[in-house]
Design an enzyme around this catalytic site. Structure first.
Site, PDB file in Angstrom:
ATOM      1  N   ASN A 112       7.741  80.621  -1.575  1.00  0.00           N
ATOM      2  CA  ASN A 112       6.840  81.762  -1.379  1.00  0.00           C
ATOM      3  C   ASN A 112       5.740  81.747  -2.423  1.00  0.00           C
ATOM      4  O   ASN A 112       5.933  81.293  -3.552  1.00  0.00           O
ATOM      5  CB  ASN A 112       7.621  83.086  -1.398  1.00  0.00           C
ATOM      6  CG  ASN A 112       7.700  83.678  -2.792  1.00  0.00           C
ATOM      7  OD1 ASN A 112       6.775  84.364  -3.245  1.00  0.00           O
ATOM      8  ND2 ASN A 112       8.795  83.388  -3.499  1.00  0.00           N
ATOM      9  N   PHE A 116       2.513  89.043  -5.642  1.00  0.00           N
ATOM     10  CA  PHE A 116       2.643  90.481  -5.960  1.00  0.00           C
ATOM     11  C   PHE A 116       1.874  91.360  -4.974  1.00  0.00           C
ATOM     12  O   PHE A 116       1.048  92.189  -5.381  1.00  0.00           O
ATOM     13  CB  PHE A 116       2.163  90.790  -7.383  1.00  0.00           C
ATOM     14  CG  PHE A 116       3.058  90.291  -8.490  1.00  0.00           C
ATOM     15  CD1 PHE A 116       4.333  89.811  -8.240  1.00  0.00           C
ATOM     16  CD2 PHE A 116       2.614  90.334  -9.811  1.00  0.00           C
ATOM     17  CE1 PHE A 116       5.141  89.366  -9.277  1.00  0.00           C
ATOM     18  CE2 PHE A 116       3.422  89.897 -10.858  1.00  0.00           C
ATOM     19  CZ  PHE A 116       4.679  89.398 -10.581  1.00  0.00           C
ATOM     20  N   SER A 181       6.924  85.176 -12.450  1.00  0.00           N
ATOM     21  CA  SER A 181       6.491  84.786 -11.114  1.00  0.00           C
ATOM     22  C   SER A 181       5.471  83.669 -11.237  1.00  0.00           C
ATOM     23  O   SER A 181       4.547  83.752 -12.060  1.00  0.00           O
ATOM     24  CB  SER A 181       5.855  85.968 -10.385  1.00  0.00           C
ATOM     25  OG  SER A 181       5.154  85.477  -9.260  1.00  0.00           O
ATOM     26  N   ASN A 183       3.286  82.963  -9.091  1.00  0.00           N
ATOM     27  CA  ASN A 183       2.196  83.194  -8.140  1.00  0.00           C
ATOM     28  C   ASN A 183       1.108  84.135  -8.637  1.00  0.00           C
ATOM     29  O   ASN A 183       0.229  84.520  -7.874  1.00  0.00           O
ATOM     30  CB  ASN A 183       2.783  83.717  -6.821  1.00  0.00           C
ATOM     31  CG  ASN A 183       3.805  82.740  -6.266  1.00  0.00           C
ATOM     32  OD1 ASN A 183       3.544  81.545  -6.221  1.00  0.00           O
ATOM     33  ND2 ASN A 183       4.977  83.237  -5.899  1.00  0.00           N
ATOM     34  N   THR A 184       1.192  84.532  -9.906  1.00  0.00           N
ATOM     35  CA  THR A 184       0.116  85.310 -10.510  1.00  0.00           C
ATOM     36  C   THR A 184      -0.407  84.483 -11.680  1.00  0.00           C
ATOM     37  O   THR A 184       0.346  84.224 -12.630  1.00  0.00           O
ATOM     38  CB  THR A 184       0.642  86.686 -10.994  1.00  0.00           C
ATOM     39  OG1 THR A 184       1.013  87.441  -9.857  1.00  0.00           O
ATOM     40  CG2 THR A 184      -0.413  87.449 -11.785  1.00  0.00           C
ATOM     41  N   LYS A 221      12.735  89.168 -17.170  1.00  0.00           N
ATOM     42  CA  LYS A 221      13.076  88.133 -16.178  1.00  0.00           C
ATOM     43  C   LYS A 221      12.303  86.860 -16.484  1.00  0.00           C
ATOM     44  O   LYS A 221      11.075  86.872 -16.572  1.00  0.00           O
ATOM     45  CB  LYS A 221      12.759  88.630 -14.770  1.00  0.00           C
ATOM     46  CG  LYS A 221      13.177  87.637 -13.683  1.00  0.00           C
ATOM     47  CD  LYS A 221      13.214  88.298 -12.335  1.00  0.00           C
ATOM     48  CE  LYS A 221      13.567  87.325 -11.230  1.00  0.00           C
ATOM     49  NZ  LYS A 221      13.610  87.984  -9.922  1.00  0.00           N
ATOM     50  N   ASN A 250      13.712  83.375 -12.073  1.00  0.00           N
ATOM     51  CA  ASN A 250      12.792  83.508 -10.953  1.00  0.00           C
ATOM     52  C   ASN A 250      12.798  82.184 -10.159  1.00  0.00           C
ATOM     53  O   ASN A 250      13.671  81.342 -10.359  1.00  0.00           O
ATOM     54  CB  ASN A 250      11.391  83.823 -11.511  1.00  0.00           C
ATOM     55  CG  ASN A 250      10.630  84.766 -10.606  1.00  0.00           C
ATOM     56  OD1 ASN A 250      10.490  84.491  -9.414  1.00  0.00           O
ATOM     57  ND2 ASN A 250      10.140  85.871 -11.149  1.00  0.00           N
TER      58      ASN A 250
HETATM   59  C1  LIG Z   1       9.852  85.958  -0.790  1.00  0.00           C
HETATM   60  C2  LIG Z   1      10.245  86.173  -2.216  1.00  0.00           C
HETATM   61  C3  LIG Z   1       9.590  87.128  -2.970  1.00  0.00           C
HETATM   62  C4  LIG Z   1       9.942  87.339  -4.305  1.00  0.00           C
HETATM   63  N1  LIG Z   1       9.308  88.303  -5.019  1.00  0.00           N
HETATM   64  C5  LIG Z   1       9.712  88.563  -6.290  1.00  0.00           C
HETATM   65  C6  LIG Z   1       9.126  89.613  -7.021  1.00  0.00           C
HETATM   66  O1  LIG Z   1       8.273  90.357  -6.526  1.00  0.00           O
HETATM   67  N2  LIG Z   1       9.550  89.818  -8.293  1.00  0.00           N
HETATM   68  C7  LIG Z   1      10.519  89.043  -8.887  1.00  0.00           C
HETATM   69  O2  LIG Z   1      10.879  89.287 -10.036  1.00  0.00           O
HETATM   70  N3  LIG Z   1      11.100  88.042  -8.195  1.00  0.00           N
HETATM   71  C8  LIG Z   1      10.723  87.789  -6.924  1.00  0.00           C
HETATM   72  N4  LIG Z   1      11.321  86.786  -6.226  1.00  0.00           N
HETATM   73  C9  LIG Z   1      12.331  85.943  -6.906  1.00  0.00           C
HETATM   74  C10 LIG Z   1      13.748  86.421  -6.618  1.00  0.00           C
HETATM   75  O3  LIG Z   1      13.965  87.710  -7.122  1.00  0.00           O
HETATM   76  C11 LIG Z   1      14.764  85.457  -7.250  1.00  0.00           C
HETATM   77  O4  LIG Z   1      14.617  85.499  -8.654  1.00  0.00           O
HETATM   78  C12 LIG Z   1      14.583  84.015  -6.782  1.00  0.00           C
HETATM   79  O5  LIG Z   1      14.250  83.969  -5.416  1.00  0.00           O
HETATM   80  C13 LIG Z   1      15.828  83.168  -7.017  1.00  0.00           C
HETATM   81  O6  LIG Z   1      16.942  83.716  -6.339  1.00  0.00           O
HETATM   82  P1  LIG Z   1      17.436  83.203  -4.890  1.00  0.00           P
HETATM   83  O7  LIG Z   1      17.565  81.700  -4.951  1.00  0.00           O
HETATM   84  O8  LIG Z   1      18.738  83.921  -4.660  1.00  0.00           O
HETATM   85  O9  LIG Z   1      16.386  83.608  -3.924  1.00  0.00           O
HETATM   86  C14 LIG Z   1      10.975  86.553  -4.891  1.00  0.00           C
HETATM   87  C15 LIG Z   1      11.635  85.594  -4.121  1.00  0.00           C
HETATM   88  C16 LIG Z   1      11.295  85.393  -2.796  1.00  0.00           C
HETATM   89  C17 LIG Z   1      12.023  84.348  -2.004  1.00  0.00           C
END
Ligand SMILES: Cc1cc2nc3c(=O)[nH]c(=O)nc-3n(C[C@H](O)[C@H](O)[C@H](O)COP(=O)(O)O)c2cc1C
Length: 338
Positions: A112, A116, A181, A183-184, A221, A250
């Protein structure tokens, strides 16, 4: 029920573009939250005391699924011990252009670059007020994850986090500072020692001001792409300033375990290919911090064995996002029993 129902639901949802399915799912969870019988769900037997809070079980929903706190009550009703909403930015912003969310089914993974997308703090606070006044989360704890607006220069990022903390503090059980993140632009540089110290000092001062005697946990985080020296520096700052906990990790900017074509797609990779990196990060930060600082392990957990590995690496709690998309609510119940 979910073991039979979710595979069917998933089949239909996976026929749609990922972001369309996402919105449908959030609407469905919000509707579930409004049903009169929700909230009585068993959250498993293993409550844990951490950071001065009682978590009814050790599994939480990671940030990013419910960015604007639309569906926290429905998600709580699925059995999560804690639900982390956000990332919320001070001002509303649209995020990156679509498409920006991609499934990789052979790996059970996702990429992804949402960037934000957020309705901003005012909308978040209105929703949090509603959630607290309805009082339907029962014992599920609510974390609020904060970020910065894209247009805020990195040098002024601390102001965005302070604004976020001040706004959500009355409603959150804990607050997460998302510094990881991918992406920022520039966000991850906030994990460097000087920037981190400045930002955390400003946020902790703000907590002192708004807390009025009630100190709620503030956690940071971090990314899975940090090297040993980065972890050294983060651990040193976190210990000195007495930050309440770490969420690791993350998504990764690397592309292990997925087809080469995903190298070209910008964004963060999540799901099982991330697990070795998140485990190594949790292990590394636990070694440096010792036993006393709480760690929430997240990244690639999609089975009880993965959660056991995360606890063995040093995590006190786990969170899931991508595993929950692929496996559905049954995963929450499995992990709550680990
Ligand atoms: C579509 C998507 C959007 C995410 N948006 C955020 C976010 O806004 N803030 C954040 O701290 N992590 C965000 N994450 C990261 C997740 O909280 C998590 O840390 C990461 O995906 C690893 O866990 P997982 O393998 O169980 O998905 C996002 C992940 C995905 C897949």
């Amino acid at each position: 029920m979910w073991s039979k129902l979710y595979p069917l639901l998933r089949q239909s949802l996976f026929c749609l573009p990922a972001e369309t399915s996402h919105h449908l799912a959030i609407d469905a969870f919000a509707a579930l939250g409004a049903l009169p019988f929700n909230g009585g769900v068993s959250k498993g037997a293993r409550a844990v005391q951490l950071m001065g809070l009682t978590f009814p079980n050790r599994v939480g929903l990671a940030a990013g699924l419910d960015k604007d706190a639309r569906a926290a009550e429905g998600l709580a009703a699925l059995g999560f011990g804690h639900v982390e909403v956000g990332t919320v930015t001070p001002l509303p912003q649209p995020g990156n252009p679509q498409p920006r969310l991609f499934r990789i089914p052979p790996a059970g993974a996702m990429v992804n670059r949402m960037g934000f997308n957020s309705e901003g703090l005012s909308a978040m606070v209105r929703r949090l007020e509603g959630i607290r006044s309805r009082n339907r989360l029962r014992d599920t704890l609510l974390g609020v994850n904060l970020g910065k607006n894209k247009d805020t220069p990195v040098q002024e990022a601390h102001r965005d986090y302070v604004r976020g903390l001040e706004a959500v503090y009355p409603y959150a059980d804990y607050v997460t500072l998302n510094l990881s993140s991918p992406n920022t632009p520039g966000l991850r540089t906030l994990q460097s020692p000087e920037a981190l110290r400045e930002l955390l000092t400003a946020v902790l001062d703000a907590r002192e001001r708004v807390g009025r005697g009630r100190t709620k946990p503030v956690v940071v985080k971090i990314a899975p792409d940090l090297v040993a020296e980065d972890l050294d520096a983060i651990a040193a700052v976190v210990s000195t300033l007495r930050i309440d906990g770490i969420i690791a990790t993350n998504t990764t900017i690397t592309r292990p375990g997925v087809d080469e074509c995903w190298q070209q797609e910008a964004g963060g990779l999540s799901g099982p290919p991330l697990l070795p990196l998140s485990l190594a990060t949790v292990r590394g930060i636990r070694e440096r911090l010792g036993p006393s600082v709480p760690i929430i392990g997240v990244g690639g957990i999609s089975s009880s064995d993965d959660a056991r590995a995360m606890f063995a690496a040093g995590a006190d709690l786990v969170q899931v996002y991508t595993g929950f998309i692929y496996r559905g609510p049954i995963l929450v119940h499995e992990l709550a029993r680990v």
